[in-house]
Design an enzyme around this catalytic site. Structure first.
Site, PDB file in Angstrom:
ATOM      1  N   MET A 157       0.801  -1.227   0.000  1.00 60.03           N
ATOM      2  CA  MET A 157       0.000   0.000   0.000  1.00 60.03           C
ATOM      3  C   MET A 157       0.824   1.263   0.000  1.00 60.03           C
ATOM      4  O   MET A 157       0.278   2.353   0.069  1.00 60.03           O
ATOM      5  CB  MET A 157      -0.915   0.027   1.226  1.00 60.03           C
ATOM      6  CG  MET A 157      -2.104  -0.876   1.118  1.00 60.03           C
ATOM      7  SD  MET A 157      -3.122  -0.716   2.574  1.00 60.03           S
ATOM      8  CE  MET A 157      -3.450   1.024   2.598  1.00 60.03           C
ATOM      9  N   GLY A 158       2.109   1.183  -0.050  1.00 54.43           N
ATOM     10  CA  GLY A 158       2.879   2.407   0.007  1.00 54.43           C
ATOM     11  C   GLY A 158       4.338   2.167  -0.289  1.00 54.43           C
ATOM     12  O   GLY A 158       4.780   1.078  -0.630  1.00 54.43           O
ATOM     13  N   VAL A 174       8.461   3.267   1.001  1.00 55.50           N
ATOM     14  CA  VAL A 174       9.318   3.732   2.085  1.00 55.50           C
ATOM     15  C   VAL A 174      10.459   4.531   1.462  1.00 55.50           C
ATOM     16  O   VAL A 174      11.105   4.069   0.509  1.00 55.50           O
ATOM     17  CB  VAL A 174       9.875   2.567   2.922  1.00 55.50           C
ATOM     18  CG1 VAL A 174      10.731   3.103   4.063  1.00 55.50           C
ATOM     19  CG2 VAL A 174       8.733   1.729   3.484  1.00 55.50           C
ATOM     20  N   LYS A 219       7.486   6.232   5.746  1.00 55.72           N
ATOM     21  CA  LYS A 219       6.598   5.219   5.194  1.00 55.72           C
ATOM     22  C   LYS A 219       5.301   5.911   4.786  1.00 55.72           C
ATOM     23  O   LYS A 219       4.650   6.578   5.600  1.00 55.72           O
ATOM     24  CB  LYS A 219       6.334   4.133   6.233  1.00 55.72           C
ATOM     25  CG  LYS A 219       5.573   2.936   5.678  1.00 55.72           C
ATOM     26  CD  LYS A 219       5.604   1.779   6.665  1.00 55.72           C
ATOM     27  CE  LYS A 219       7.033   1.252   6.840  1.00 55.72           C
ATOM     28  NZ  LYS A 219       7.053   0.019   7.670  1.00 55.72           N
ATOM     29  N   ASP A 264       0.004  -7.573  13.171  1.00 48.85           N
ATOM     30  CA  ASP A 264       0.619  -8.090  11.944  1.00 48.85           C
ATOM     31  C   ASP A 264       2.077  -8.465  12.196  1.00 48.85           C
ATOM     32  O   ASP A 264       2.979  -8.041  11.474  1.00 48.85           O
ATOM     33  CB  ASP A 264       0.520  -7.039  10.833  1.00 48.85           C
ATOM     34  CG  ASP A 264       0.766  -7.652   9.455  1.00 48.85           C
ATOM     35  OD1 ASP A 264       0.665  -8.883   9.322  1.00 48.85           O
ATOM     36  OD2 ASP A 264       1.053  -6.881   8.520  1.00 48.85           O
TER      37      ASP A 264
END
Length: 863
Positions: free
Chosen positions: A578-579, A581, A596, A694
């Site tokens: 989703m992204g 860094v 992030k 997670d």
């Protein structure tokens, strides 16, 4: 006298008045008066006399009869036809000023003279008779004269040369001309148009005419014909116009019945025609109606050949004249741009007989002067005192009144009052005053704008320094472009680039380019900004619509390094689902951080996005309060455009994923040491009310050089005491999820410990504890089956670790280790005992969980 006098409004009004006085007699203003007159004529309506008709020497007649001029016997035939039809008056506009002598006629006359001298010679009598017959046939002047004498109704024209005579005439006019001179009285100083010479019909034709009148036209200042000189002066005699003589003849009147009142009018019997001081009548020109001309114009040839019967003109006034192209000139009149003279004469005759003429009243000049003075007073006294809107209203009202009076008098009273001079003065004066006020206002506004521009520039710089770029751009747009502000705007464009707001950067650079295309590298900047704004690489649809698209683009050096909050982005470190860094730097303190990014806008619906963002920042804030040697430090969190970001401690080394490969497994003691420290970190976080949700190898960073281990991604965890809970959603990586997490139940720290046990399992043997060919199969195994014996995959694992894993991965949370500290203590004990830790005979006490949470409403985010 102070300088303000010259700048006052009333002084400007006075100057305009004086200027208008000086140009009052100019051709421009006189033409304007005549144009207004023409409009008044066009606006009025009169019916022309049905007694006036025109027979035209037109193109068709010349084509059939022969080139002009024709033999005069042709005109004689027409006179005979009309006389036989009992026409009241025949007005012929053709000038017969010279005898018509054909070459054959000269020889006939010579032969006749010779024959008559020898009249006694034998056999000469028949010759003389034949020559006499030929002479009679060829003498067309005599034929025309005889036709006119028989008709007794033909009026012929004379043409005078206008100009003041300097002496006496060379000779007196013929008696057949002088008999048509008319008497004059009135003001001896007001005389008709003076003339100095005249062309008259030849003797025989002139003597046979029933009347003679001048055919002079009076051209106005603009070349148009609006008036008819009813009489002209030839030395001490006065001669009427052809139109006046035709009107008199139609009324059975003669020259003695025409009386001139010099400077005022002309009388014809009981008719009185008002004129200007030069005895010129303002002719009424009749408009065409329903596509038909005011006066019917018939072809000369059609009448001569009987196609149009002559009886049509019984008791009418018939004018004969040329309308063919190239035969005579045409006149501009109020109703036509090209009117033949014979047709103009028809309008004049009708105007006289029906008294359809315009009057210029004797008091007209006084009235015009009075109105002019009133307008001048308004401009100099009243107008300067009025506000702009009221002044415009009053001026418009006065103008409407002036124009209304002008047209009203012309259409209802046939009176021409010349009001265009005061109307022009009104408009010019008002415009001059408005222009002066506008210029003064503009100068004051310019000074104010200069001051305001500097204030806006300074305010824009201040807002730019605070990072409020949109507000700064609004202020800079209020500053007129100049060399002094180019650098400021260029830097603003660079700041928009750093913020990845490329469309706004493009706007700034384009404005600069419009002012100075050669300033720095604007063309390159515009091209680059346009390209990046179209690809929308900022967490939007660009880069194939991926949420993990890089904000660095292709790394081109032409683009300023982007900014996320106060951090300058240096390079990309890695990507998640989703992204991205990035390596970032805080320019103020030089701190290097890992940033992030999360494109939440692409992962959640619009109605959920606000709530999700609020939760994100609340959880990031909580994660930022975690301070533990084995948890990555969170420095900052924020939102930039449509990206959310977390700035955290930049760690050396890499995550544990590479060490889960069978060929790269770490030593067992190293694995146990690392996992124990992670358990300590989780235990600390659970006591602070944070559940990771997670835990997996990808979220544990390890630096072999310093033997340091740190847990990451607490920034996306959700507070376990949050009251906003949902059901039906699953968070985390499925292979490491606890059974209760998969089931969507409320979870606490014991779920993280289950995931940590799964991580330990994979680090020890290089395989996942639970695998399945489908998601459903995988979830079933997690919820219902024990993982395979780790020693069956890696025999080097101590036996005590097998027992540890059995307890740590039991399905019932109450049977597992209850805290991270207990997990770490048991793991270390297994290590020191060489694999010892036996399972207890009964479940350990179940202390209250460190924190509880709604099971499935957390952010489903994986990095």
């Amino acid at each position: 006298m102070n300088s303000g006098f010259w700048k006052s409004d009333w002084f400007l009004g006075l100057v305009v008045v004086l200027i208008m006085v000086s140009v009052a007699k100019s051709d421009l203003l006189q033409s304007l008066e005549r144009k207004a007159y023409d409009l008044g004529v066009a606006a009025s309506a009169r019916t022309p006399s049905d007694r006036v008709a025109v027979i035209a020497i037109d193109d068709a007649s010349i084509a059939n009869i022969g080139r002009w001029p024709w033999p005069r016997d042709v005109m004689a035939k027409m006179v005979d036809l009309l006389a036989a039809a009992q026409v009241k008056v025949i007005g012929n506009t053709v000038l017969f000023t010279e005898p018509q002598v054909d070459p054959g006629y000269v020889y006939i006359t010579k032969l006749l003279e010779l024959a008559q001298r020898n009249a006694g010679a034998p056999g000469n009598a028949p010759m003389i008779a034949l020559l006499q017959e030929a002479e009679q046939a060829l003498n067309t002047d005599r034929k025309l004269a005889e036709s006119q004498r028989k008709a007794g109704t033909v009026v012929l024209p004379m043409f005078f040369t206008v100009g003041a005579p300097r002496g006496r005439p060379d000779q007196a006019l013929p008696d057949y001309v002088q008999q048509y001179a008319v008497a004059a009285g009135g003001d001896p100083d007001a005389l008709p148009i003076p003339t100095k010479s005249v062309l008259v019909p030849v003797g025989a034709i002139g003597r046979s005419a029933a009347g003679l009148g001048h055919l002079n036209a009076s051209l106005d200042v603009d070349g148009g014909v609006r008036t008819e000189p009813l009489a002209v002066q030839y030395f001490d005699q006065f001669y009427p116009s052809l139109s006046m003589m035709m009107a008199a003849k139609s009324l059975n009147l003669g020259p003695a019945d025409i009386k001139l009142t010099l400077g005022d009018s002309v009388s014809l019997g009981r008719l009185r025609i008002s004129t200007d001081p030069e005895l010129q009548m303002y002719t009424y020109f009749y408009k065409d109606r329903d596509g038909r001309p005011a006066f019917q114009v018939d072809s000369f040839y059609d009448v001569l050949t009987g196609k149009i019967p002559a009886t049509k003109y019984r008791d009418k006034i018939v004018l004969i004249g040329a309308t063919a192209a190239g035969v005579g000139a045409t006149f501009v009149t109020p109703v036509s741009p090209a009117m033949a003279p014979v047709v103009t004469l028809a309008h004049s005759v009708s105007s006289i007989l029906q008294e359809h003429f315009f009057i210029v009243p004797s008091w007209g000049d006084s009235a015009k002067l009075l109105v002019f003075l009133l307008v001048a007073a308004y401009l100099t006294v009243l107008l300067p005192r009025l506000k702009a809107s009221l002044a415009a209203t009053v001026t418009l009202g006065i103008l409407v009144i002036l124009i209304g009076v002008h047209f009203g008098l012309m259409t209802t009273r046939a009176t021409w009052l010349q009001l265009m001079l005061p109307a022009t003065l009104l408009l010019v004066g008002h415009l001059a005053l408005v222009t002066k006020r506008f210029a003064m206002t503009e100068r004051a506004k310019l000074r104010s704008d200069e001051s305001s521009a500097e204030s806006n520039r300074m305010l824009g710089l201040a807002l730019q320094g605070q990072g409020r770029l949109d507000e700064a751009w609004d202020k800079f747009r209020q500053v007129p472009l100049a060399e002094a502000v180019l650098d400021n705007l260029y830097n603003l464009g660079l700041d928009f680039e750093r913020k990845r707001q490329f469309n706004k950067a493009e706007s700034v650079f384009r404005q600069l380019h419009a002012f100075n295309p050669k300033f720095r590298d604007l063309a390159q900047k515009i091209s680059r900004a346009k390209q990046l704004s179209e690809t929308v690489m900022l967490g939007g649809a660009g880069a194939a619509g991926r949420s993990n698209a890089s904000i660095l683009g292709d790394g081109s050096a032409s683009v300023e390094k982007p900014m996320l909050g106060r951090y300058q982005v240096e390079k990309e470190l890695g990507k998640g689902a989703m992204g991205v860094v990035y390596l970032g730097r805080d320019p103020k303190i030089g701190r290097v951080v890992a940033i992030k990014t999360l494109a939440l806008a692409q992962e959640f619906e619009a109605d959920e996005l606000t709530e999700v963002k609020e939760r994100f920042f609340r959880e990031a804030e909580t994660a930022g309060r975690l301070s533990h040697p084995n948890i990555v430090t969170i420095y900052d969190a924020g939102e930039e455009h449509d990206l959310c970001y977390i700035a955290m401690e930049l760690l050396k080394g890499e995550d544990l994923v590479p060490y889960t490969k069978p060929d790269k497994l770490l030593r067992v003691d190293k694995v146990l040491s690392l996992v124990a420290r992670v358990a300590d970190a989780l235990g600390y976080a659970h006591k602070q009310g944070v559940v990771h949700r997670d835990v997996k190898p990808a979220n544990v960073m390890y630096d072999p050089a310093s033997d340091s281990v740190k847990v990451t991604d607490f920034g996306i965890a959700r507070l376990t005491d949050s009251s906003k809970t949902k059901t039906g959603m699953v968070l985390g990586t499925p292979s490491f999820m606890s059974p209760e997490q998969l089931a969507g139940k409320k979870i606490d720290g014991r779920s993280d410990l289950f995931s940590l046990a799964g991580t330990l399992y994979q680090l020890l043997c290089g395989k996942l504890p639970f695998e399945g060919e489908s998601m459903a199969q995988l979830m079933f195994k997690i919820a219902n089956e024990a993982p395979p014996d780790v020693r069956s995959i890696n025999p080097k694992v101590p036996p005590g670790i097998v027992a540890f894993l059995e307890r740590a991965m039991v399905k019932d949370p109450d049977q597992r280790f209850q805290t991270g500290e207990a997990f770490a203590q048991a793991l270390r004990a297994s290590l020191t005992a060489g694999g010892g830790a036996a399972r207890p005979a009964q479940p350990a006490p179940n202390p209250a969980p460190a924190a509880a949470s709604g099971g499935s409403d957390a952010l489903d985010i994986e990095l």
